[in-house]
Design a protein around this motif. Structure first.
Motif, PDB file in Angstrom:
ATOM      1  N   ASP A 322       0.821  -1.211   0.000  1.00  0.00           N
ATOM      2  CA  ASP A 322       0.000   0.000   0.000  1.00  0.00           C
ATOM      3  C   ASP A 322       0.853   1.257   0.000  1.00  0.00           C
ATOM      4  O   ASP A 322       0.606   2.198  -0.758  1.00  0.00           O
ATOM      5  CB  ASP A 322      -0.928   0.009   1.220  1.00  0.00           C
ATOM      6  CG  ASP A 322      -2.066  -0.990   1.098  1.00  0.00           C
ATOM      7  OD1 ASP A 322      -2.256  -1.536  -0.012  1.00  0.00           O
ATOM      8  OD2 ASP A 322      -2.758  -1.220   2.103  1.00  0.00           O
ATOM      9  N   SER A 323       1.870   1.301   0.858  1.00  0.00           N
ATOM     10  CA  SER A 323       2.686   2.517   0.971  1.00  0.00           C
ATOM     11  C   SER A 323       3.458   2.801  -0.302  1.00  0.00           C
ATOM     12  O   SER A 323       3.749   3.963  -0.617  1.00  0.00           O
ATOM     13  CB  SER A 323       3.640   2.401   2.157  1.00  0.00           C
ATOM     14  OG  SER A 323       4.532   1.322   1.986  1.00  0.00           O
ATOM     15  N   SER A 324       3.780   1.760  -1.071  1.00  0.00           N
ATOM     16  CA  SER A 324       4.532   1.971  -2.308  1.00  0.00           C
ATOM     17  C   SER A 324       3.695   2.636  -3.394  1.00  0.00           C
ATOM     18  O   SER A 324       4.226   3.113  -4.392  1.00  0.00           O
ATOM     19  CB  SER A 324       5.060   0.628  -2.826  1.00  0.00           C
ATOM     20  OG  SER A 324       3.994  -0.208  -3.252  1.00  0.00           O
ATOM     21  N   LEU A 334      11.493   1.450   0.876  1.00  0.00           N
ATOM     22  CA  LEU A 334      10.429   1.254   1.851  1.00  0.00           C
ATOM     23  C   LEU A 334      10.560  -0.080   2.585  1.00  0.00           C
ATOM     24  O   LEU A 334      11.067  -1.061   2.033  1.00  0.00           O
ATOM     25  CB  LEU A 334       9.062   1.317   1.161  1.00  0.00           C
ATOM     26  CG  LEU A 334       8.745   2.601   0.387  1.00  0.00           C
ATOM     27  CD1 LEU A 334       7.396   2.477  -0.298  1.00  0.00           C
ATOM     28  CD2 LEU A 334       8.778   3.815   1.309  1.00  0.00           C
ATOM     29  N   ASP A 335      10.098  -0.084   3.814  1.00  0.00           N
ATOM     30  CA  ASP A 335      10.034  -1.317   4.606  1.00  0.00           C
ATOM     31  C   ASP A 335       8.804  -1.221   5.498  1.00  0.00           C
ATOM     32  O   ASP A 335       8.304  -0.119   5.767  1.00  0.00           O
ATOM     33  CB  ASP A 335      11.301  -1.479   5.447  1.00  0.00           C
ATOM     34  CG  ASP A 335      11.417  -2.874   6.050  1.00  0.00           C
ATOM     35  OD1 ASP A 335      10.668  -3.771   5.615  1.00  0.00           O
ATOM     36  OD2 ASP A 335      12.249  -3.076   6.955  1.00  0.00           O
ATOM     37  N   ILE A 357       4.326  -0.472  11.378  1.00  0.00           N
ATOM     38  CA  ILE A 357       5.502   0.392  11.300  1.00  0.00           C
ATOM     39  C   ILE A 357       5.926   0.475   9.841  1.00  0.00           C
ATOM     40  O   ILE A 357       6.279  -0.540   9.238  1.00  0.00           O
ATOM     41  CB  ILE A 357       6.661  -0.158  12.147  1.00  0.00           C
ATOM     42  CG1 ILE A 357       6.226  -0.295  13.609  1.00  0.00           C
ATOM     43  CG2 ILE A 357       7.888   0.739  12.040  1.00  0.00           C
ATOM     44  CD1 ILE A 357       7.216  -1.047  14.471  1.00  0.00           C
ATOM     45  N   ASN A 358       5.843   1.656   9.254  1.00  0.00           N
ATOM     46  CA  ASN A 358       6.256   1.880   7.871  1.00  0.00           C
ATOM     47  C   ASN A 358       7.485   2.776   7.864  1.00  0.00           C
ATOM     48  O   ASN A 358       7.476   3.852   8.459  1.00  0.00           O
ATOM     49  CB  ASN A 358       5.132   2.525   7.063  1.00  0.00           C
ATOM     50  CG  ASN A 358       3.976   1.573   6.838  1.00  0.00           C
ATOM     51  OD1 ASN A 358       3.138   1.404   7.707  1.00  0.00           O
ATOM     52  ND2 ASN A 358       3.944   0.941   5.679  1.00  0.00           N
ATOM     53  N   ILE A 359       8.531   2.327   7.181  1.00  0.00           N
ATOM     54  CA  ILE A 359       9.801   3.050   7.161  1.00  0.00           C
ATOM     55  C   ILE A 359      10.119   3.460   5.732  1.00  0.00           C
ATOM     56  O   ILE A 359       9.984   2.656   4.805  1.00  0.00           O
ATOM     57  CB  ILE A 359      10.950   2.186   7.717  1.00  0.00           C
ATOM     58  CG1 ILE A 359      10.559   1.594   9.081  1.00  0.00           C
ATOM     59  CG2 ILE A 359      12.240   2.996   7.832  1.00  0.00           C
ATOM     60  CD1 ILE A 359      11.544   0.575   9.608  1.00  0.00           C
ATOM     61  N   ALA A 360      10.544   4.713   5.547  1.00  0.00           N
ATOM     62  CA  ALA A 360      10.951   5.227   4.233  1.00  0.00           C
ATOM     63  C   ALA A 360      12.367   5.773   4.367  1.00  0.00           C
ATOM     64  O   ALA A 360      12.595   6.801   5.016  1.00  0.00           O
ATOM     65  CB  ALA A 360       9.997   6.310   3.757  1.00  0.00           C
ATOM     66  N   TYR A 361      13.329   5.052   3.780  1.00  0.00           N
ATOM     67  CA  TYR A 361      14.723   5.479   3.801  1.00  0.00           C
ATOM     68  C   TYR A 361      14.996   6.384   2.599  1.00  0.00           C
ATOM     69  O   TYR A 361      14.647   6.039   1.468  1.00  0.00           O
ATOM     70  CB  TYR A 361      15.655   4.271   3.752  1.00  0.00           C
ATOM     71  CG  TYR A 361      15.521   3.325   4.922  1.00  0.00           C
ATOM     72  CD1 TYR A 361      16.195   3.559   6.113  1.00  0.00           C
ATOM     73  CD2 TYR A 361      14.706   2.191   4.840  1.00  0.00           C
ATOM     74  CE1 TYR A 361      16.087   2.685   7.193  1.00  0.00           C
ATOM     75  CE2 TYR A 361      14.583   1.317   5.912  1.00  0.00           C
ATOM     76  CZ  TYR A 361      15.278   1.572   7.082  1.00  0.00           C
ATOM     77  OH  TYR A 361      15.148   0.716   8.138  1.00  0.00           O
ATOM     78  N   SER A 362      15.597   7.527   2.872  1.00  0.00           N
ATOM     79  CA  SER A 362      15.891   8.468   1.800  1.00  0.00           C
ATOM     80  C   SER A 362      17.087   9.314   2.213  1.00  0.00           C
ATOM     81  O   SER A 362      17.658   9.128   3.295  1.00  0.00           O
ATOM     82  CB  SER A 362      14.665   9.341   1.504  1.00  0.00           C
ATOM     83  OG  SER A 362      14.889  10.157   0.369  1.00  0.00           O
TER      84      SER A 362
END
Length: 531
Positions: A322-324, A334-335, A357-362
């Motif tokens: 969903d988050s993608s 994303l994770d 828990i939704n993680i967005a690395y940037s």
């Protein structure tokens, strides 16, 4: 000792003394602190994912670090395994060992003395396992490493440990097994701004089909349905309720979803900017840390006891998918992780907190979002209600037309924000860095509804809202005229919101964005802090 009988031989080596007495095995270690001894039998590939493993364990002599029990999911190359053990400190726990080290997954108190015989069991349900103590279900866990690998017994540290009745058998089909249905009814009415309540079935813990229907969530701003979720047909969707969104027969209630967003960075310059702005640099936390730091204080206040913690891998995969689909102005990795925390109180009520828990690395900074929703029900009705909620969350569907509109709006807002930021910086440079005179203002106007997770229609869970606000150092602000509320970063004296649902915070009571040449092309309303 069943299939382990020909493998375990009496011996004295490596600090361990192994003895066989009338079919029971005793392992004793008196000289090697921290040493581990295990025996295992390789899995039958045809039975993997549907095995039931059990053993009787007695800690004859032990200390705080002693442990003995089941070895599970053993893989030789690369080496990894799980230990489900009784410990000398009166606890039972599940640990995982892999290339990243040794990690505790869950732990709970035993109701008997460790010197008494305890029966430990692991039941496989595909790539999920259920942990049993003396036949009572204590916890469950799911991930891609489960449902396969060798099984056996293990003992660790100083002590003397007795094992008996080790057994492996195929799991029998039982009415007690929860099955997640996957409704495949297409969303084909969304363009007309409405979803029909489609009938489907959900297999509950009685094994009998229970009718479900789709409940629709409307986006008040667009007038479109944003999503729908399959839940039992005899549940009711609530409106204008600050804490609960659904209720069912037998005093079943489901809270609204609440959440908080955290930023983190390894970039020294960005970390310094965080410090100057008063923004916490909070990397993602483990579920154990989240539970202890933020859920336990509320549980102690309300008299609730944590009974189980386990992963929800299917929900995590859906959350990641969903988050993608949401628009992002920057490339992201994303994770997602999902968990269930189960609680009980002395009034006969059980609870489950579903944590995403939704993680967005940037670069140069990243963020993670914590979302929480809970269900409460009397003990006797709790298992079926819990499974219905989790099944519904796994099979919830987003309206693609609403999502497309949302992404279009976010893209436009991002472009406008970039232009406004450039104009604001030029204005400040022309004024000789006049920002020092206006007080602290966030360097970027923050997006309240970032990626759809902070929808204001999902911010009304009183008990959990208190918890997640503490996590993110956030507060709730409200329009003094309309009552419209938002969840935002705390720490400012004034909060202003514009017509695009974006806000800024300031510590200067004399600052008014409506009078700021770089800001007054927008419509700003001052909001009041209400929490």
């Amino acid at each position: 000792m069943g299939p382990l009988t020909p493998i375990i031989q009496e011996t004295d080596d490596g600090g361990w003394r192994v003895r066989n007495a009338e079919g029971a095995i005793t392992l004793t270690n008196t000289t090697e602190p921290g040493a581990i001894r295990y025996y295992y039998v390789n899995a039958d590939a045809a039975e993997e994912g549907r095995r039931e493993v059990a053993v009787d364990v007695t800690l004859l002599h032990s200390e705080a670090g002693s442990q003995a029990g089941l070895l599970y999911g053993f893989q030789e190359n690369p080496k990894s395994y799980f230990l489900f053990t009784v410990r000398g400190d009166g606890m039972a726990s599940l640990h995982a060992m892999d290339s990243s080290g040794f990690h505790e997954k869950t732990a709970f108190s035993l109701s008997t003395s460790v010197t008494e015989t305890v029966t430990l069991g692991i039941v496989e349900r595909g790539n999920e396992i259920v942990l049993l103590v003396n036949g009572e279900e204590k916890a469950s866990l799911g991930n891609d490493r489960l449902g396969r690998g060798a099984v056996g017994i293990v003992a660790g540290h100083l002590g003397s440990y007795r094992f008996d009745n080790f057994a492996i058998q195929p799991v029998r089909s039982a009415a007690g097994q929860a099955v997640h249905a996957r409704p495949d009814t297409p969303i084909n009415e969304l363009a007309n701004k409405g979803l029909q309540a489609s009938q489907a079935t959900n297999n509950n813990r009685t094994g009998q089909p229970a009718p479900i229907k789709y409940f629709v969530t409307m986006d008040a701003k667009t007038g479109m349905p944003s999503s729908r979720i399959p839940l039992p047909a005899d549940w009711t969707q609530l409106s204008n309720n600050r804490e609960f969104t659904y209720e069912g027969p037998n005093n079943i209630r489901v809270s609204a979803t609440s959440g908080a967003t955290f930023q983190f960075t390894n970039n020294p310059d960005m970390a310094q900017m965080f410090q100057m702005q008063g923004t916490s640099n909070q990397p993602p936390m483990s579920i154990e840390a989240i539970t202890q730091r933020f859920f336990m204080p509320i549980a102690q206040q309300t008299g609730r006891t944590l009974t189980r913690t386990y992963e929800l891998p299917q929900l995590a995969r859906k959350s990641l998918s969903d988050s993608s689909q949401y628009y992002s102005a920057m490339p992201q990795q994303l994770d997602a992780k999902s968990y269930a925390l189960e609680w009980t109180d002395k009034q006969g009520i059980s609870y489950v907190s579903v944590v995403n828990i939704n993680i967005a690395y940037s670069q140069p900074s990243s963020y993670w979002i914590l979302m929480s929703q809970y269900l409460e029900a009397p003990h006797e009705h709790f298992p079926a209600a819990r499974d219905a909620l989790i099944n519904g969350l796994i099979n919830a569907q987003t309206n693609p037309q609403w999502l497309a509109l949302r992404n279009q709006q976010d893209r436009q807002r991002s472009e406008v924000s970039s232009r406004q930021h450039a104009a604001r910086m030029n204005s400040l440079r022309a004024a000789g860095n006049a920002a020092a005179n206006t007080g602290r203002i966030y360097s970027e106007i923050s997006d309240i509804n970032h990626q759809g997770y902070m929808n204001r229609d999902q911010m009304n869970s009183a008990g959990h809202q208190r918890t997640v606000n503490a996590i993110g150092e956030r507060t709730v602000i409200a329009n003094p005229e309309t009552g419209e509320r938002y969840n935002v970063q705390s720490g400012s004296n004034q909060y202003w919101v514009n017509q695009n649902d974006r806000y800024l915070g300031s510590d200067n009571p004399n600052y008014d964005p409506r009078l700021d040449p770089s800001m007054n092309q927008q419509e700003w309303i001052e909001y009041e802090e209400v929490q």
